[in-house]
Design a protein around this motif. Sequence first.
Motif, PDB file in Angstrom:
ATOM      1  N   ASP A   1       0.845  -1.187   0.000  1.00  0.00           N
ATOM      2  CA  ASP A   1       0.000   0.000   0.000  1.00  0.00           C
ATOM      3  C   ASP A   1       0.889   1.248   0.000  1.00  0.00           C
ATOM      4  N   ARG A   2       0.868   1.983  -1.117  1.00  0.00           N
ATOM      5  CA  ARG A   2       1.753   3.143  -1.233  1.00  0.00           C
ATOM      6  C   ARG A   2       1.511   4.168  -0.121  1.00  0.00           C
ATOM      7  N   LEU A   3       0.261   4.286   0.319  1.00  0.00           N
ATOM      8  CA  LEU A   3      -0.035   5.259   1.379  1.00  0.00           C
ATOM      9  C   LEU A   3       0.559   4.784   2.711  1.00  0.00           C
TER      10      LEU A   3
ATOM     11  N   CYS B   1       2.515  16.377 -11.044  1.00  0.00           N
ATOM     12  CA  CYS B   1       2.315  15.411  -9.985  1.00  0.00           C
ATOM     13  C   CYS B   1       1.817  14.107 -10.617  1.00  0.00           C
ATOM     14  N   ILE B   2       1.745  13.069  -9.806  1.00  0.00           N
ATOM     15  CA  ILE B   2       1.356  11.757 -10.341  1.00  0.00           C
ATOM     16  C   ILE B   2       0.241  11.172  -9.489  1.00  0.00           C
ATOM     17  N   LEU B   3      -0.844  10.790 -10.155  1.00  0.00           N
ATOM     18  CA  LEU B   3      -1.921  10.073  -9.464  1.00  0.00           C
ATOM     19  C   LEU B   3      -1.638   8.588  -9.641  1.00  0.00           C
ATOM     20  N   LYS B   4      -1.598   7.857  -8.514  1.00  0.00           N
ATOM     21  CA  LYS B   4      -1.276   6.420  -8.579  1.00  0.00           C
ATOM     22  C   LYS B   4      -2.312   5.627  -7.800  1.00  0.00           C
ATOM     23  N   THR B   5      -2.497   4.377  -8.201  1.00  0.00           N
ATOM     24  CA  THR B   5      -3.298   3.496  -7.352  1.00  0.00           C
ATOM     25  C   THR B   5      -2.452   3.174  -6.122  1.00  0.00           C
TER      26      THR B   5
ATOM     27  N   GLY C   1      -1.060   1.680 -13.538  1.00  0.00           N
ATOM     28  CA  GLY C   1      -1.908   2.293 -12.509  1.00  0.00           C
ATOM     29  C   GLY C   1      -1.397   3.669 -12.115  1.00  0.00           C
ATOM     30  N   GLN C   2      -0.807   4.393 -13.073  1.00  0.00           N
ATOM     31  CA  GLN C   2      -0.303   5.738 -12.774  1.00  0.00           C
ATOM     32  C   GLN C   2      -0.742   6.708 -13.863  1.00  0.00           C
ATOM     33  N   PHE C   3      -0.973   7.949 -13.476  1.00  0.00           N
ATOM     34  CA  PHE C   3      -1.338   8.989 -14.441  1.00  0.00           C
ATOM     35  C   PHE C   3      -0.582  10.265 -14.087  1.00  0.00           C
TER      36      PHE C   3
ATOM     37  N   LEU D   1      -1.955  10.792  -4.462  1.00  0.00           N
ATOM     38  CA  LEU D   1      -1.351  11.785  -5.348  1.00  0.00           C
ATOM     39  C   LEU D   1       0.047  12.092  -4.814  1.00  0.00           C
ATOM     40  N   GLU D   2       1.034  12.075  -5.709  1.00  0.00           N
ATOM     41  CA  GLU D   2       2.407  12.368  -5.290  1.00  0.00           C
ATOM     42  C   GLU D   2       2.974  13.504  -6.116  1.00  0.00           C
ATOM     43  N   ALA D   3       3.781  14.355  -5.470  1.00  0.00           N
ATOM     44  CA  ALA D   3       4.511  15.377  -6.226  1.00  0.00           C
ATOM     45  C   ALA D   3       5.466  14.667  -7.175  1.00  0.00           C
ATOM     46  N   PHE D   4       5.642  15.211  -8.358  1.00  0.00           N
ATOM     47  CA  PHE D   4       6.612  14.653  -9.299  1.00  0.00           C
ATOM     48  C   PHE D   4       8.007  15.113  -8.874  1.00  0.00           C
ATOM     49  N   VAL D   5       8.927  14.172  -8.715  1.00  0.00           N
ATOM     50  CA  VAL D   5      10.294  14.505  -8.305  1.00  0.00           C
ATOM     51  C   VAL D   5      11.165  14.626  -9.562  1.00  0.00           C
ATOM     52  N   PRO D   6      11.717  15.802  -9.817  1.00  0.00           N
ATOM     53  CA  PRO D   6      12.585  15.955 -11.008  1.00  0.00           C
ATOM     54  C   PRO D   6      13.965  15.357 -10.709  1.00  0.00           C
TER      55      PRO D   6
ATOM     56  N   ARG E   1      18.770  10.995 -10.476  1.00  0.00           N
ATOM     57  CA  ARG E   1      19.031   9.561 -10.574  1.00  0.00           C
ATOM     58  C   ARG E   1      17.980   8.792  -9.791  1.00  0.00           C
ATOM     59  N   GLU E   2      17.790   7.547 -10.204  1.00  0.00           N
ATOM     60  CA  GLU E   2      16.998   6.607  -9.403  1.00  0.00           C
ATOM     61  C   GLU E   2      17.951   5.557  -8.866  1.00  0.00           C
ATOM     62  N   VAL E   3      17.867   5.306  -7.576  1.00  0.00           N
ATOM     63  CA  VAL E   3      18.748   4.315  -6.956  1.00  0.00           C
ATOM     64  C   VAL E   3      17.909   3.360  -6.107  1.00  0.00           C
TER      65      VAL E   3
ATOM     66  N   TRP F   1      17.774   2.566 -14.368  1.00  0.00           N
ATOM     67  CA  TRP F   1      17.148   3.338 -15.450  1.00  0.00           C
ATOM     68  C   TRP F   1      15.906   2.588 -15.902  1.00  0.00           C
ATOM     69  N   HIS F   2      14.808   3.317 -16.046  1.00  0.00           N
ATOM     70  CA  HIS F   2      13.541   2.723 -16.478  1.00  0.00           C
ATOM     71  C   HIS F   2      13.163   3.215 -17.867  1.00  0.00           C
ATOM     72  N   VAL F   3      12.488   2.385 -18.621  1.00  0.00           N
ATOM     73  CA  VAL F   3      11.895   2.787 -19.902  1.00  0.00           C
ATOM     74  C   VAL F   3      10.429   2.383 -19.837  1.00  0.00           C
TER      75      VAL F   3
ATOM     76  N   ALA G   1      12.437   8.754  -0.655  1.00  0.00           N
ATOM     77  CA  ALA G   1      12.029   7.362  -0.842  1.00  0.00           C
ATOM     78  C   ALA G   1      10.799   7.305  -1.732  1.00  0.00           C
ATOM     79  N   ASN G   2      10.801   6.388  -2.687  1.00  0.00           N
ATOM     80  CA  ASN G   2       9.635   6.189  -3.550  1.00  0.00           C
ATOM     81  C   ASN G   2       8.801   5.029  -3.024  1.00  0.00           C
ATOM     82  N   GLU G   3       9.382   3.833  -3.036  1.00  0.00           N
ATOM     83  CA  GLU G   3       8.602   2.693  -2.547  1.00  0.00           C
ATOM     84  C   GLU G   3       9.522   1.566  -2.149  1.00  0.00           C
ATOM     85  N   MET G   4       8.934   0.573  -1.448  1.00  0.00           N
ATOM     86  CA  MET G   4       9.708  -0.619  -1.129  1.00  0.00           C
ATOM     87  C   MET G   4       9.041  -1.827  -1.772  1.00  0.00           C
TER      88      MET G   4
HETATM   89  P1  AMP Z   1       6.757   3.226  -9.200  1.00  0.00           P
HETATM   90  O1  AMP Z   1       5.756   2.199  -9.648  1.00  0.00           O
HETATM   91  O2  AMP Z   1       6.281   4.090  -8.099  1.00  0.00           O
HETATM   92  O3  AMP Z   1       8.106   2.620  -8.908  1.00  0.00           O
HETATM   93  O4  AMP Z   1       6.974   4.176 -10.464  1.00  0.00           O
HETATM   94  C1  AMP Z   1       7.564   3.724 -11.675  1.00  0.00           C
HETATM   95  C2  AMP Z   1       8.522   4.784 -12.205  1.00  0.00           C
HETATM   96  O5  AMP Z   1       7.807   6.022 -12.429  1.00  0.00           O
HETATM   97  C3  AMP Z   1       9.623   5.155 -11.213  1.00  0.00           C
HETATM   98  O6  AMP Z   1      10.701   4.269 -11.281  1.00  0.00           O
HETATM   99  C4  AMP Z   1       9.971   6.559 -11.685  1.00  0.00           C
HETATM  100  O7  AMP Z   1      10.777   6.498 -12.843  1.00  0.00           O
HETATM  101  C5  AMP Z   1       8.621   7.133 -12.048  1.00  0.00           C
HETATM  102  N1  AMP Z   1       8.027   7.813 -10.873  1.00  0.00           N
HETATM  103  C6  AMP Z   1       7.192   7.275  -9.966  1.00  0.00           C
HETATM  104  N2  AMP Z   1       6.861   8.164  -9.007  1.00  0.00           N
HETATM  105  C7  AMP Z   1       7.490   9.304  -9.311  1.00  0.00           C
HETATM  106  C8  AMP Z   1       7.559  10.607  -8.692  1.00  0.00           C
HETATM  107  N3  AMP Z   1       6.860  10.901  -7.583  1.00  0.00           N
HETATM  108  N4  AMP Z   1       8.329  11.538  -9.294  1.00  0.00           N
HETATM  109  C9  AMP Z   1       9.027  11.255 -10.429  1.00  0.00           C
HETATM  110  N5  AMP Z   1       9.005  10.056 -11.046  1.00  0.00           N
HETATM  111  C10 AMP Z   1       8.250   9.094 -10.510  1.00  0.00           C
END
Ligand code: AMP
Length: 395
Positions: free
Chosen positions: A98-100, A136-140, A149-151, A189-194, A197-199, A220-222, A273-276
């Motif tokens: 659960d992302r929340l 910003c990003i709307l996610k489930t 599941g992201q917009f 809803l999450e702020a978009f992080v500019p 790098r992603e680690v 790196w994601h595509v 932190a984005n997610e675990m």
């Molecule tokens: P996630 O499913 O949350 O791992 O999102 C997939 C990919 O979308 C991430 O690896 C990022 O490249 C991008 N992403 C997700 N959330 C964000 C955010 N809040 N800000 C910027 N990029 C994001």
Amino acid sequence: MTTVGILGGGQLARMLALAGAPLGLRFLVLDSAADACAGQFAPLLRANYTDVDALSEFAQRVDVATFDFENVPAQSARWLADRVPVFPNPRALAVAQDRLAEKSLFVELGIPVPQFADIVTRADLDAAIARIGTPCILKTRRLGYDGKGQFRIKPGLGSRDSGLGHAKATVDSAWAALGSQAGTVGLILEAFVPFDREVSVVAVRGRDGQFRAWPLTENWHVDGILSASLAPALVPAEIAEAAIAHARAVAQALDYVGVFALELFLVDGKLFANEMAPRVHNSGHWTIEGAETSQFENHLRAVLGLPLGSTHMRGHACMLNWVGELPDARAVLADPCGHWHDYGKSPRPGRKVGHATLRADTVAELAGGLRAVGNALGRDDQVAPVLARACLGRA
Ligand code: AMP
């Protein structure tokens, strides 16, 4: 004879079974798909995760249970945990699903996160956008993976609604795409992080609380799917240490047992932190050949209460994911430090069907190997961001 039960029979279960063979372990995999690729190496119990009869048989046939798939219903995990040891524990699984809940835990632990808001109604969305701003990003909250599941809501260019500072049409589209899921899987809803790098930290915690992390990995994601990973990430040591400290805090708070990944964004030298992921992780596949002990072996050691192996790595490693279909293995095998992994899956767009890992003693050697593989496979685009980083050397 010890049997490890795995819920989910994809490539992660397959690589767990391969890593467990030298340890003398037996496996039982539960998956609803007849062609689940772990079934090529372990007996497959074909059923849904909510099938009580199947769960009951599974519990009788295994000594310990773990996951290849994090979205196993938490209720099924709890039901199993009453009958057989389950690692990671069902609470850790539920939080990570659960992302929340996971973002709230990160905040509690003092780990920086992008601004976020729980979204139940369209009015919540408008209020959250007014507070957080765009992009910003709307996610489930639950069941999203690989960018599904992201917009993304971009800053508005056209007609703006009353004072919110964003294009109403974009928010309407976001709500049309995901709003119906507000009452089921929930929305955040999450702020978009500019990010620069992603680690990710891939780490393991034993039943006795011992914690070990592999070196920080850059990813790196595509199209939301992992494309390449480089280890160690070429970042200053204090950033790697801070990321690993965050992972340790999360593992302790959840009394976590097994391997997990903590994904973070790096922006202007700061981590968010984005997610675990409560399982072995794609960004840790390089550990099979690149580290003293792979994530798969250490996960098994952890869930069985065995001593953990060293997470030390030798030199540098890069993992390239094969998505959709496999390229020609010979280009990778031509590199004496190139390693090939075919998951035994049929090709399908967007599906992870295999990966390769290149290892080298120096960054320059790794770059040379990557360049050769990229050229031979016509995949210069895939290796280019890694090469750009590797050629820059340590930041
Ligand atoms: P996630 O499913 O949350 O791992 O999102 C997939 C990919 O979308 C991430 O690896 C990022 O490249 C991008 N992403 C997700 N959330 C964000 C955010 N809040 N800000 C910027 N990029 C994001």
